[in-house]
Design an enzyme around this catalytic site. Structure first.
Site, short mmCIF file in Angstrom:
data_model
loop_
_atom_site.label_atom_id
_atom_site.label_comp_id
_atom_site.label_asym_id
_atom_site.label_seq_id
_atom_site.Cartn_x
_atom_site.Cartn_y
_atom_site.Cartn_z
CD1 TRP A 116 57.02 56.78 -31.20
CD2 TRP A 116 58.64 56.46 -29.69
NE1 TRP A 116 57.78 55.65 -31.44
CE2 TRP A 116 58.62 55.39 -30.47
CE3 TRP A 116 59.37 56.70 -28.56
CZ2 TRP A 116 59.66 54.52 -30.34
CZ3 TRP A 116 60.40 55.47 -28.27
CH2 TRP A 116 60.37 54.61 -29.26
CG ASP B 219 63.35 60.49 -26.94
OD1 ASP B 219 64.35 60.11 -27.32
OD2 ASP B 219 62.25 59.87 -27.08
CE LYS C 191 62.69 58.00 -37.08
NZ LYS C 191 62.78 57.11 -35.70
#
Length: 436
Positions: free
Chosen positions: A166, A249, A285
C-alpha cells in the site's frame, strides 16, 4: 533593537520608500518559502476524473466499495446499529486514551478468535486507533521506540515491506523515523502472481535480527495476491527462526472472501505458532465506516505483565498525538459485534459485498476472453479483495485514460468495486484495445 533600526531607517530613507519597506516588514510570513507538496496519487486521480467532461468515463482508483449502481453503500446492519447507538446516547464524553473497552474486547475476539489462549490469559495489549492508518502510525512509532523502551538503545529501526505494498505504508514508517526496506512479493515476470520463492529467500537471507516484517493478513493491497495456507505456514515456520517483530495489517477481514473467520486464518496461525505479533485492524472496508476512522492496534505479549507495560507505552504515544480516539464509529461496531442478530446480518451483507466483487472479476475476465484477447487474464479471478493487479503497464494505463477516459493508478491496479454491470464490457473493450 527593532525600534532603533526602524528609527534609523526613517532618517535615512525617503518617506515613500520607508512606507513600502514597513509594509513588507509587517507582512513577513514564515511560510513564504514553503513549496507545494506533491498531490496524493489517488486523490489526484479522482480529481482528474471529476474534471473530465467526457462520457462515458469510469473511475477505478478509489479504494471504497460501490454497489451495483456505482453508488456508496451503507450496510443495513450498520445503519440499524447506528440508530440504536443514537437512541441510547447518553453522553459525548472523551474516551479513555486506549479507547472504548467493549470495542477493544470485541475487536480482539473478532480477529484472534474468542477462544484464543492469548486473550484468556490477558497477554494481548490493545488500543483503539484512527482506523488502520492510525494503527500503522502508532505501530511504527512504537517500533522506533522499542529499543529505548527495552533499555538497549540501538540505531535506526528497520521495517521490511512487501514489494509492492500500500502506497501509504512506506510514508507512514518513514515519517515515524523507520528505515524502510523491501522483500520480494509480486513476481517480476508475470506482474500478477506471487513470487513465493523470492519472498522466502529474502526473508531468510536479507532480514537481520531486530527488524520488523510487515505482512498483509488478507487481500493484499495493491495486488490482490495472497499466499495460500500452505505458504502462510511456511512463512510462519521460517520467521520463527528469526529474531524479528511480525506486524500484520488487516484491513479487509470479512470483505476479502466474505468469511471473517477464513480471512483471519493467517493471523491465528502465527499466534498459534508462538509469534508475538503486532496487528493493525480497520473497520473502513468491512463495515463501510470509511469516514468514522475506526480501528485498533494490538500486540501479543509473553504474559499479562508484559502486555500491561506495552499498553502503557502505547498510551504514552497516543496522549501527546491525539489524546483519545473518536467514539461514534466504535460504538456502532460494538453494537454490531455484540448483538447476535445484527452480527449475523452483517455477516450476510459482508458476504454480499465480497460476492459482488467476485462476480465483477468473473465478468471482466469473461468479457476479455469473448473479445478475443490473446492474453491470459486468469489472474483477475485468482486474486482476491477490492483490488486487481491487471498487468497493464504505465503506457497502457495512460492510453486507457486518454482514449477511453478510464482512470486507474499507473501501476495497473484497478478497484474492482468500480466495475458494474453497466460499465464492465466497456472497460473490457478498452483493456483489450490497449493490450493488442
Amino acid at each position: 533593537f527593532v525600534q532603533e533600526k526602524m528609527t534609523l531607517l526613517q532618517k535615512m530613507l525617503p518617506r515613500p520608500v520607508m512606507r513600502a519597506a514597513s509594509r513588507r516588514w509587517l507582512s513577513y510570513s514564515a511560510w513564504s518559502g514553503v513549496e507545494l507538496a506533491p498531490a496524493d496519487p489517488i486523490i489526484g486521480l479522482t480529481q482528474a476524473f471529476k474534471d473530465d467532461p467526457a462520457s462515458p468515463k469510469v473511475l477505478l482508483g478509489v479504494g471504497a466499495y460501490r454497489d451495483g449502481a456505482g453508488k456508496p453503500f451503507v450496510l443495513p446492519s450498520v445503519k440499524a446499529a447506528e440508530a440504536r447507538v443514537i437512541a441510547e446516547l447518553t453522553d459525548h464524553e472523551y474516551a479513555p486514551i486506549s479507547g472504548l473497552a467493549d470495542f477493544l474486547k470485541l475487536s480482539l475476539e473478532f480477529v484472534y478468535g474468542s477462544e484464543r489462549e492469548a486473550l484468556s490469559s490477558g497477554r494481548v495489549a490493545a488500543v483503539q486507533t484512527l482506523s488502520g492508518t492510525g494503527a500503522c502510525r502508532i505501530a511504527a512509532q512504537l517500533i522506533g521506540r522499542l529499543p529505548a523502551v527495552g533499555g538497549s538503545p540501538q540505531g535506526k529501526a528497520v521495517i521490511y515491506m512487501p514489494s509492492p505494498t500500500w502506497g501509504n505504508h512506506p510514508k507512514i514508517a518513514a515519517d515515524a523515523g523507520l528505515e524502510v526496506r523491501t522483500y520480494r512479493y509480486l513476481d517480476e515476470t508475470t506482474k500478477t502472481s506471487l513470487d513465493f520463492k523470492g519472498l522466502m529467500e529474502d526473508l531468510d537471507t536479507k532480514v537481520e535480527a531486530g527488524s520488523a516484517i510487515l505482512l498483509h493478513a488478507c487481500a493484499h493491497n495493491p495486488t490482490g495476491v495472497d499466499p495460500d495456507r500452505e505458504q502462510w505456514a511456511a512463512i510462519s515456520e521460517l520467521l520463527k527462526t528469526k529474531d524479528v517483530q511480525v506486524f500484520f495489517d488487516c484491513a479487509y477481514q470479512g470483505f476479502a472472501s466474505g468469511d471473517a473467520e477464513s480471512d483471519a486464518w493467517a493471523i491465528r496461525k502465527f499466534v498459534d505458532d508462538g509469534h508475538k505479533i503486532m496487528l493493525a485492524q480497520s473497520y473502513a472496508k468491512n463495515f463501510g465506516l470509511y469516514g468514522e476512522r475506526v480501528g485498533a492496534l494490538s500486540a501479543v505479549c509473553a504474559d499479562a505483565a508484559e502486555a500491561k507495560a506495552l499498553e502503557s507505552q502505547l498510551k504514552a504515544l497516543i496522549r501527546p498525538m491525539y489524546s483519545s480516539p473518536p467514539v461514534h464509529g466504535a460504538r456502532v461496531v460494538t453494537a454490531v459485534l455484540s448483538d447476535a442478530e445484527l452480527r449475523a446480518q452483517w455477516t450476510r451483507e459482508c458476504k454480499q459485498m465480497a460476492d459482488r466483487i467476485h462476480d465483477m472479476r468473473a465478468a471482466l475476465q469473461t468479457a476479455l476472453v469473448a473479445l478475443g484477447s490473446q492474453k491470459d487474464w486468469s489472474h483477475i479471478t485468482k486474486q482476491i479483495g477490492m483490488f486487481a493487479y491487471t498487468g497493464l503497464d504505465k503506457d497502457q494505463v495512460l492510453s486507457l485514460r486518454e482514449r477511453f477516459h478510464i482512470y486507474c493508478t499507473l501501476d495497473g491496479r484497478i478497484s474492482v468495486a468500480g466495475l458494474t454491470a453497466d460499465n464492465v464490457e466497456y472497460v473490457a473493450q478498452a483493456m483489450h484495445e490497449v493490450t493488442k
